[in-house]
Design a protein around this motif. Structure first.
Motif, mmCIF file in Angstrom:
data_model
loop_
_atom_site.group_PDB
_atom_site.id
_atom_site.type_symbol
_atom_site.label_atom_id
_atom_site.label_comp_id
_atom_site.label_asym_id
_atom_site.label_seq_id
_atom_site.Cartn_x
_atom_site.Cartn_y
_atom_site.Cartn_z
ATOM 1 N N GLU A 94 1.305 0.332 11.345
ATOM 2 C CA GLU A 94 0.612 -0.569 11.473
ATOM 3 C C GLU A 94 -0.768 -0.309 10.968
ATOM 4 O OE1 GLU A 94 0.051 -1.436 15.699
ATOM 5 O OE2 GLU A 94 2.174 -2.126 16.102
ATOM 6 N N LYS A 95 -1.312 0.675 10.976
ATOM 7 C CA LYS A 95 -2.523 1.089 10.476
ATOM 8 C C LYS A 95 -2.513 0.928 8.769
ATOM 9 C CE LYS A 95 -4.599 3.267 14.113
ATOM 10 N NZ LYS A 95 -5.546 4.484 14.717
ATOM 11 N N PHE A 96 -1.266 1.549 8.363
ATOM 12 C CA PHE A 96 -1.004 1.539 6.903
ATOM 13 C C PHE A 96 -0.721 0.065 6.394
ATOM 14 C CE2 PHE A 96 2.106 2.839 3.489
ATOM 15 C CZ PHE A 96 1.338 3.700 2.819
ATOM 16 N N ILE A 97 -0.352 -0.811 7.093
ATOM 17 C CA ILE A 97 -0.415 -2.203 6.817
ATOM 18 C C ILE A 97 -1.590 -2.969 6.661
ATOM 19 C CG2 ILE A 97 0.543 -4.267 7.345
ATOM 20 C CD1 ILE A 97 3.017 -2.843 8.492
ATOM 21 N N ALA A 98 -2.349 -2.523 7.576
ATOM 22 C CA ALA A 98 -3.724 -2.879 7.755
ATOM 23 C C ALA A 98 -4.805 -2.487 6.790
ATOM 24 C CB ALA A 98 -4.311 -2.743 9.106
ATOM 25 N N GLY A 99 -4.265 -1.623 5.848
ATOM 26 C CA GLY A 99 -5.074 -0.852 4.813
ATOM 27 C C GLY A 99 -6.025 0.142 5.255
ATOM 28 N N GLU A 100 -5.719 0.627 6.554
ATOM 29 C CA GLU A 100 -6.788 1.592 7.170
ATOM 30 C C GLU A 100 -6.473 3.109 6.695
ATOM 31 O OE1 GLU A 100 -6.717 0.995 11.285
ATOM 32 O OE2 GLU A 100 -6.935 -1.123 11.167
ATOM 33 N N THR A 101 -5.298 3.176 6.309
ATOM 34 C CA THR A 101 -4.847 4.623 5.920
ATOM 35 C C THR A 101 -4.415 4.685 4.577
ATOM 36 O OG1 THR A 101 -2.781 4.540 6.902
ATOM 37 C CG2 THR A 101 -4.265 5.358 8.420
ATOM 38 N N ASP A 102 -4.498 6.068 3.972
ATOM 39 C CA ASP A 102 -3.895 6.456 2.643
ATOM 40 C C ASP A 102 -2.503 6.543 2.626
ATOM 41 O OD1 ASP A 102 -6.456 6.013 1.463
ATOM 42 O OD2 ASP A 102 -7.068 7.970 2.256
ATOM 43 N N PHE A 103 -1.894 7.277 3.751
ATOM 44 C CA PHE A 103 -0.557 8.023 4.043
ATOM 45 C C PHE A 103 -0.163 7.704 5.495
ATOM 46 C CE2 PHE A 103 -3.061 11.683 4.777
ATOM 47 C CZ PHE A 103 -2.399 12.377 5.747
ATOM 48 N N SER A 104 1.082 7.437 5.660
ATOM 49 C CA SER A 104 1.682 7.288 6.861
ATOM 50 C C SER A 104 2.790 8.416 7.295
ATOM 51 C CB SER A 104 2.080 5.736 7.244
ATOM 52 O OG SER A 104 2.141 5.782 8.530
ATOM 53 N N ASP A 105 2.507 9.111 8.113
ATOM 54 C CA ASP A 105 3.702 10.167 8.644
ATOM 55 C C ASP A 105 5.084 9.430 9.481
ATOM 56 O OD1 ASP A 105 2.209 12.011 7.656
ATOM 57 O OD2 ASP A 105 1.074 12.401 9.400
ATOM 58 N N ALA A 106 6.058 9.586 9.168
ATOM 59 C CA ALA A 106 6.983 8.911 9.768
ATOM 60 C C ALA A 106 8.271 9.699 10.228
ATOM 61 C CB ALA A 106 7.619 7.492 8.906
ATOM 62 N N SER A 107 8.953 9.533 11.178
ATOM 63 C CA SER A 107 10.090 10.221 11.886
ATOM 64 C C SER A 107 11.310 9.375 11.765
ATOM 65 C CB SER A 107 9.956 10.765 13.164
ATOM 66 O OG SER A 107 9.652 9.749 14.169
ATOM 67 N N ARG A 108 11.169 8.360 10.902
ATOM 68 C CA ARG A 108 12.306 7.400 10.587
ATOM 69 C C ARG A 108 12.029 6.762 9.343
ATOM 70 N NH1 ARG A 108 10.016 2.462 10.929
ATOM 71 N NH2 ARG A 108 8.666 1.915 12.868
ATOM 72 N N SER A 109 12.896 5.909 8.775
ATOM 73 C CA SER A 109 12.888 5.280 7.596
ATOM 74 C C SER A 109 11.896 3.887 8.102
ATOM 75 C CB SER A 109 13.996 4.852 7.041
ATOM 76 O OG SER A 109 14.927 5.982 6.454
ATOM 77 N N ILE A 110 11.261 3.649 6.991
ATOM 78 C CA ILE A 110 10.491 2.215 7.409
ATOM 79 C C ILE A 110 11.360 0.970 7.525
ATOM 80 C CG2 ILE A 110 10.323 1.743 4.919
ATOM 81 C CD1 ILE A 110 7.630 0.781 5.171
ATOM 82 N N LYS A 111 11.065 0.164 8.505
ATOM 83 C CA LYS A 111 12.003 -0.751 8.720
ATOM 84 C C LYS A 111 11.774 -2.154 7.664
ATOM 85 C CE LYS A 111 11.701 0.068 13.738
ATOM 86 N NZ LYS A 111 11.338 -0.613 14.943
ATOM 87 N N ASP A 112 12.487 -2.730 7.666
ATOM 88 C CA ASP A 112 12.654 -3.996 6.798
ATOM 89 C C ASP A 112 11.354 -5.012 6.860
ATOM 90 O OD1 ASP A 112 14.832 -3.480 5.445
ATOM 91 O OD2 ASP A 112 16.199 -4.764 6.595
ATOM 92 N N GLU A 113 10.990 -5.086 8.421
ATOM 93 C CA GLU A 113 9.773 -5.983 8.757
ATOM 94 C C GLU A 113 8.530 -5.262 8.199
ATOM 95 O OE1 GLU A 113 11.324 -4.384 12.784
ATOM 96 O OE2 GLU A 113 12.278 -5.030 10.742
ATOM 97 N N GLU A 114 8.668 -4.207 8.360
ATOM 98 C CA GLU A 114 7.318 -3.232 7.820
ATOM 99 C C GLU A 114 7.270 -3.509 6.437
ATOM 100 O OE1 GLU A 114 7.314 0.130 11.482
ATOM 101 O OE2 GLU A 114 8.378 0.344 9.523
ATOM 102 N N LYS A 115 8.439 -3.489 5.881
ATOM 103 C CA LYS A 115 8.233 -3.506 4.168
ATOM 104 C C LYS A 115 7.642 -4.827 3.892
ATOM 105 C CE LYS A 115 12.568 -0.653 3.268
ATOM 106 N NZ LYS A 115 13.927 -0.603 2.811
#
Length: 324
Positions: A94-115
């Protein structure tokens, strides 16, 4: 003292790293950890001084690796400020999408809706692998019945069915005692993965205590004979003197079974997602991510996860280089 606990303590004392897991309330806000971190990645760059800021957020499962990387990174140049929060995989995106961060750590693959949201926001990104994890199902040490569960039993245990569930509902020979649940919240990539491969999209038991802070989950299971929980492998290793780990279809999570995929379906990769424009425009961001990939395998092993084959890190470094 366990390896990653030592690394984290060293980070706090030696480089002012203040990155800690947060509870369900603070997970929504995001816990921030800041350190003055350098950006030199190799011996040949030791004399090069960089300045800048790098900001990330995301998975509490990935956090031990990032904590260790930031600590080591902080030992070179003091003029790059790295700030990392722990809002869970979903919260991090959510923060990555909002442009608040440079990178995002994830314990799963990105979802289609996030893409889709990233595309709408005009944010191009790249997925980079960090390590392997095996979601560990844990019980109280006094639990001498649920030592080896099938995937179907796990689903029956964890799925909401509208009634109070007892261990004897799963197997009549087990205690006639209410099952007590401790689990990751819905913003967690660990929850998402468990929901996908075990619950197959069904609702998790509504009586579960949910927390992004794995230590709360550990304490809950360790304190109740009838409790069951799940979280990343590193947190089980850190607390294996307090917990029992459950075999899944006869396979126990360990480095060998996680890396080979034998521990299925709960073996999974861990990722970091980077914003392409930041890597291109910020030498500090590029250098930090390069350092992360160069050291992720060592740090993963140190904190209790499983490193990738060296070739995968080399491929990821080439991918990163191509973003410049």
């Amino acid at each position: 003292m366990k390896k990653w606990k030592y690394l984290t303590m060293t980070a706090v004392m030696g480089s002012a790293l203040m990155l800690g897991a947060c509870g369900s309330d603070s997970a929504q806000k995001g816990n921030n950890a800041e350190t003055n971190a350098p950006s030199s990645t190799g011996q040949n760059a030791a004399d090069e001084k960089l300045q800048g800021t790098v900001t990330g957020d995301g998975s509490s499962t990935v956090a031990p690796i990032i904590e260790a990387v930031v600590e080591k990174y902080a030992g070179t140049q003091p003029d790059v400020k790295v700030s990392v929060g722990i809002s869970g995989t979903g919260g991090g995106f959510e923060k990555f999408i909002a442009g608040e961060t440079d990178f995002s750590d994830a314990s799963r693959s990105i979802k289609d809706e996030e893409k889709a949201k990233l595309e709408k926001a005009g944010i191009a990104y790249t997925e980079l692998p960090l390590a392997y994890d095996g979601i560990s199902v844990v019980v109280n040490p006094e639990n001498d019945w649920a030592k080896d569960l099938t995937v179907e039993q796990l689903k029956k245990i964890w799925m909401e069915d509208g009634k109070e569930k007892k261990w004897s509902d799963i197997d009549p020979s087990w205690p006639n005692e209410k099952i007590v649940y401790y689990a990751k919240p819905t913003v967690s990539g660990t929850f998402d993965y468990f929901d996908e491969v075990i619950l197959e999209g069904a609702d998790l038991a509504k009586s579960a205590t949910l927390s992004e802070d794995d230590n709360i989950l550990v304490q809950g299971v360790a304190a109740d004979k009838n409790a069951i929980g799940f979280f990343g492998y590193a947190y089980y290793l850190e607390n294996k003197d307090k917990l029992g780990v459950v075999k899944v279809d006869g396979v126990e999570p360990n480095n060998k079974t996680i890396e080979s995929g034998e521990y299925k379906p709960l073996s999974r990769p861990l990722f970091v997602y980077v914003k392409n424009s930041v890597i291109k425009e910020s030498e500090a961001a590029y250098d930090f991510m390069k350092f992360t990939l160069e050291n992720a395998g060592e740090m993963a092993d140190a904190v209790g996860y499983v490193s990738l084959p060296e070739e995968k890190y080399k491929e990821a470094l080439k991918t990163l280089e191509g973003l410049k």
